[in-house]
Scaffold this motif. Structure first.
Motif, mmCIF file in Angstrom:
data_model
loop_
_atom_site.group_PDB
_atom_site.id
_atom_site.type_symbol
_atom_site.label_atom_id
_atom_site.label_comp_id
_atom_site.label_asym_id
_atom_site.label_seq_id
_atom_site.Cartn_x
_atom_site.Cartn_y
_atom_site.Cartn_z
ATOM 1 N N SER A 162 16.984 -11.047 58.288
ATOM 2 C CA SER A 162 17.260 -12.302 58.674
ATOM 3 C C SER A 162 17.903 -12.874 57.431
ATOM 4 N N ALA A 163 18.757 -13.912 57.673
ATOM 5 C CA ALA A 163 19.577 -14.681 56.707
ATOM 6 C C ALA A 163 18.646 -15.172 55.806
ATOM 7 N N SER A 164 17.476 -15.819 56.108
ATOM 8 C CA SER A 164 16.722 -16.689 55.265
ATOM 9 C C SER A 164 15.960 -15.655 54.347
ATOM 10 N N ILE A 165 15.581 -14.567 54.831
ATOM 11 C CA ILE A 165 14.902 -13.537 54.063
ATOM 12 C C ILE A 165 16.084 -12.988 52.786
ATOM 13 N N VAL A 166 17.015 -12.710 53.258
ATOM 14 C CA VAL A 166 18.249 -12.451 52.182
ATOM 15 C C VAL A 166 18.430 -13.555 51.205
ATOM 16 N N ALA A 167 18.473 -14.818 51.763
ATOM 17 C CA ALA A 167 18.971 -15.999 50.777
ATOM 18 C C ALA A 167 17.732 -16.100 49.828
ATOM 19 N N LEU A 168 16.359 -15.923 50.406
ATOM 20 C CA LEU A 168 15.195 -16.178 49.577
ATOM 21 C C LEU A 168 15.176 -14.886 48.360
ATOM 22 N N ALA A 169 15.521 -13.681 48.817
ATOM 23 C CA ALA A 169 15.510 -12.543 47.904
ATOM 24 C C ALA A 169 16.654 -12.933 46.762
ATOM 25 N N LEU A 170 17.897 -13.160 47.198
ATOM 26 C CA LEU A 170 18.993 -13.444 46.342
ATOM 27 C C LEU A 170 18.630 -14.564 45.241
ATOM 28 N N LEU A 171 18.118 -15.492 45.747
ATOM 29 C CA LEU A 171 18.004 -16.685 45.031
ATOM 30 C C LEU A 171 16.773 -16.431 43.957
ATOM 31 N N SER A 172 15.499 -15.703 44.460
ATOM 32 C CA SER A 172 14.777 -15.376 43.658
ATOM 33 C C SER A 172 15.329 -14.457 42.514
ATOM 34 N N GLY A 173 16.228 -13.527 43.032
ATOM 35 C CA GLY A 173 16.625 -12.337 42.001
ATOM 36 C C GLY A 173 17.715 -13.161 40.943
ATOM 37 N N LEU A 174 18.563 -14.377 41.453
ATOM 38 C CA LEU A 174 19.225 -15.154 40.784
ATOM 39 C C LEU A 174 18.392 -15.726 39.389
ATOM 40 N N ALA A 175 17.199 -16.266 39.922
ATOM 41 C CA ALA A 175 16.570 -17.024 39.106
ATOM 42 C C ALA A 175 15.735 -16.133 37.952
ATOM 43 N N LEU A 176 15.446 -14.756 38.452
ATOM 44 C CA LEU A 176 14.845 -14.073 37.642
ATOM 45 C C LEU A 176 15.810 -13.521 36.541
ATOM 46 N N GLY A 177 17.355 -13.042 37.178
ATOM 47 C CA GLY A 177 18.343 -12.552 36.173
ATOM 48 C C GLY A 177 18.678 -13.776 35.357
ATOM 49 N N GLY A 178 18.442 -15.009 35.479
ATOM 50 C CA GLY A 178 18.920 -16.097 34.785
ATOM 51 C C GLY A 178 17.940 -16.036 33.416
ATOM 52 N N VAL A 179 16.478 -15.977 33.661
ATOM 53 C CA VAL A 179 15.444 -15.738 32.675
ATOM 54 C C VAL A 179 15.887 -14.456 31.856
ATOM 55 N N LEU A 180 16.291 -13.445 32.453
ATOM 56 C CA LEU A 180 16.412 -12.261 31.727
ATOM 57 C C LEU A 180 17.549 -12.415 30.710
ATOM 58 N N SER A 181 18.632 -13.060 31.332
ATOM 59 C CA SER A 181 19.875 -13.316 30.499
ATOM 60 C C SER A 181 19.678 -14.133 29.359
ATOM 61 N N ILE A 182 18.724 -15.210 29.484
ATOM 62 C CA ILE A 182 18.372 -16.124 28.487
ATOM 63 C C ILE A 182 17.558 -15.314 27.520
ATOM 64 N N THR A 183 16.735 -14.675 27.720
ATOM 65 C CA THR A 183 15.694 -14.063 26.814
ATOM 66 C C THR A 183 15.973 -12.667 26.384
ATOM 67 N N THR A 184 17.098 -12.249 26.614
ATOM 68 C CA THR A 184 17.750 -10.842 26.351
ATOM 69 C C THR A 184 18.766 -10.939 25.193
ATOM 70 N N GLY A 185 18.856 -10.131 24.335
ATOM 71 C CA GLY A 185 19.671 -10.098 23.223
ATOM 72 C C GLY A 185 19.380 -9.131 22.070
ATOM 73 N N PRO A 186 20.313 -9.114 21.258
ATOM 74 C CA PRO A 186 19.932 -8.413 19.908
ATOM 75 C C PRO A 186 18.735 -8.975 19.177
ATOM 76 N N MET A 187 18.898 -10.245 19.035
ATOM 77 C CA MET A 187 18.046 -10.977 18.298
ATOM 78 C C MET A 187 16.616 -11.059 18.959
#
Length: 341
Positions: free
Chosen positions: A4-29
């Motif tokens: 279902s497109a709604s399921i895929v959209a929900l999964a992708l948006l949730s992944g994008l939110a988690l990916g954004g958090v991971l990107s901001i909180t990850t680094g050498p420091m």
């Protein structure tokens, strides 16, 4: 298996939110996730909840957050353009580079890096990349115009020829470049999100909004193009005008993306296939879902590039190539087995 497109959209948006958090909180420091996430709110509302030093706040607000935003914008742009090119040419192996805009933009950026004064580099590189990419696209499209319409075969061959010419021009400029310029050229051609600027991000946002709206308006026409050009004409589609509009919009979008990040390949090739396998070929769903998936893919690739060999980082274009090249070969094998090549 279609989902279902709604399921895929929900999964992708949730992944994008988690990916954004991971990107901001990850680094050498080493900074805690809680403190890293508080810093943007502190910056906006004037709070002092994160309790970090000024240099730590600077790392998050001037390095991590900008490149996270740029990853999302660039990934979405490249993925949407990949969907349009594959739908327009009815070719699953097409990507935004098919019309020569990536190679043309690379030449413009290389000339700006090697010839422009140092004080002008920040704005001359994106401007040069954008103008050269657009000019290359117009040349390719002009060559492909015939009395019977636009020849896809000539379009592809012209794109290949201009890409080869662009490679030669880049090699020539690299030969005469200084050591510092040569390093900048090498890193830029491998794709990087480290040189994010406010101007570049605003341009990326403007290009994404413009192309997302215009591509979505033409989603039904792209669906008709899947039946073939003659069938699309019988359905009332002005095929030649549609081609010109979509090619020019793709040139603008990819030109802005390449100007901001350098050459990042395979996002526009891989992402549409992933989404198409999940939800089907309807462009009304394929375009927005691919934008979210492209943003997520590039976001995760950039995060991976930062953590593989700390404190150094791998150019993100290498990561996307390592992911995309095997996928491309698998796609070729599948197309051959189906007798489409």
């Amino acid at each position: 298996m279609r989902l279902s497109a709604s399921i895929v959209a929900l999964a992708l948006l949730s992944g994008l939110a988690l990916g954004g958090v991971l990107s901001i909180t990850t680094g050498p420091m080493a900074l805690s996730m809680y403190q890293s996430l508080l810093v943007p709110f502190d910056h906006v509302f004037g709070w002092e909840l994160a309790q970090l030093q000024d240099y730590q706040r600077a790392v998050i607000m001037e390095m991590r957050v900008p490149r996270t935003l740029l990853s999302i914008l660039t990934g979405a742009l490249l993925a949407q353009c990949g969907v349009v090119m594959q739908g327009l040419f009815r070719n699953p192996l097409a990507d935004p580079g098919i019309i020569g805009v990536s190679s043309g933009a690379a030449v413009g950026a290389v000339f700006a890096i090697t010839l422009a004064p140092v004080a002008w580099i920040e704005w001359s590189t994106p401007v040069g990349a954008f103008l050269a990419g657009l000019a290359t696209t117009l040349v390719v499209y002009s060559l492909a115009r015939t009395r019977n319409g636009t020849s896809v075969t000539i379009l592809l061959l012209a794109g290949v020829a201009l890409a080869a010419f662009a490679g030669a021009a880049i090699g020539l400029m690299s030969y005469f470049a200084s050591d510092q310029d040569l390093r900048s050229l090498s890193l830029w051609q491998m794709g990087s999100l480290t040189s994010s600027s406010d101007i570049g991000r605003w341009l990326g946002l403007a290009a994404l909004v413009m192309t997302a709206v215009q591509f979505q308006r033409r989603a039904l026409a792209l669906n008709a193009m899947l039946l073939g050009e003659s069938e699309a004409r019988h359905l009332g589609i002005n095929v030649e005008r549609l081609k010109l509009e979509l090619i020019l919009m793709t040139a603008v979008a990819v030109g802005v993306a390449v100007a901001n990040t350098g050459v990042i390949g395979f996002v526009g090739l891989v992402v549409p296939h992933i989404v198409r396998m999940l939800t089907g070929p309807d462009h009304r769903l394929l375009l927005p879902l691919s934008a979210v998936c492209g943003a997520l893919m590039l976001l995760l690739a950039d995060t991976l590039a930062r953590v593989l060999v700390p404190p150094a980082e791998i150019p993100v274009g290498i990561i996307t190539a390592l992911i995309g090249a095997p996928f491309f070969l698998g796609l070729l094998i599948k197309q051959r087995s189906l007798g489409r090549l």
